[in-house]
Design a protein around this motif. Structure first.
Motif, mmCIF file in Angstrom:
data_model
loop_
_atom_site.group_PDB
_atom_site.id
_atom_site.type_symbol
_atom_site.label_atom_id
_atom_site.label_comp_id
_atom_site.label_asym_id
_atom_site.label_seq_id
_atom_site.Cartn_x
_atom_site.Cartn_y
_atom_site.Cartn_z
ATOM 1 N N ILE A 76 -42.732 -77.052 18.537
ATOM 2 C CA ILE A 76 -41.893 -75.875 18.267
ATOM 3 C C ILE A 76 -42.241 -74.717 19.206
ATOM 4 O O ILE A 76 -41.763 -73.604 19.038
ATOM 5 N N GLY A 77 -43.107 -74.992 20.179
ATOM 6 C CA GLY A 77 -43.423 -73.978 21.180
ATOM 7 C C GLY A 77 -44.186 -72.784 20.636
ATOM 8 O O GLY A 77 -44.001 -71.659 21.105
ATOM 9 N N CYS A 78 -45.071 -73.030 19.682
ATOM 10 C CA CYS A 78 -45.795 -71.921 19.056
ATOM 11 C C CYS A 78 -46.838 -71.306 19.982
ATOM 12 O O CYS A 78 -47.281 -70.187 19.755
ATOM 13 N N GLY A 79 -47.255 -72.038 21.010
ATOM 14 C CA GLY A 79 -48.218 -71.502 21.967
ATOM 15 C C GLY A 79 -49.662 -71.616 21.545
ATOM 16 O O GLY A 79 -50.558 -71.129 22.236
ATOM 17 N N LEU A 80 -49.898 -72.284 20.431
ATOM 18 C CA LEU A 80 -51.264 -72.371 19.924
ATOM 19 C C LEU A 80 -52.160 -73.270 20.783
ATOM 20 O O LEU A 80 -53.309 -72.914 21.069
ATOM 21 N N CYS A 81 -51.659 -74.404 21.190
ATOM 22 C CA CYS A 81 -52.549 -75.349 21.890
ATOM 23 C C CYS A 81 -53.085 -74.797 23.218
ATOM 24 O O CYS A 81 -54.277 -74.961 23.488
ATOM 25 N N PRO A 82 -52.275 -74.115 24.056
ATOM 26 C CA PRO A 82 -52.893 -73.526 25.256
ATOM 27 C C PRO A 82 -53.870 -72.396 24.928
ATOM 28 O O PRO A 82 -54.802 -72.152 25.697
#
Ligand code: SF4
Length: 64
Positions: free
Chosen positions: A12-18
């Motif tokens: 969902i493109g939350c940006g957490l993993c980067p």
């Protein structure tokens, strides 16, 4: 050697993993995460466990 896979349908493109593991994950222009380097480092597991939609998985690869 590991292969890290992101399911782009699920992400969902939350940006957490980067944020958690910037050595391995980055956000693409499509707004979804992608794997920039397949590294077997501890933060990969943290990212897998933290992804809200469980879009990340990891496979062991045996090289010849
Ligand atoms: S943590 Fe999961 S949902 Fe969020 S950007 Fe990464 S793969 Fe996508």
């Amino acid at each position: 050697m590991v292969k890290i896979v992101i399911n782009k349908e699920t992400c969902i493109g939350c940006g957490l993993c980067p944020t958690i593991c910037g050595e391995v994950f980055a956000m693409g222009k499509d707004g979804k995460a992608f794997v920039k380097a397949h590294k077997d480092i501890p933060c990969v597991k943290d990212a897998i466990e933290s992804c809200p939609v469980s879009a990340i998985s990891e496979d062991g690869i045996k090289k010849k």
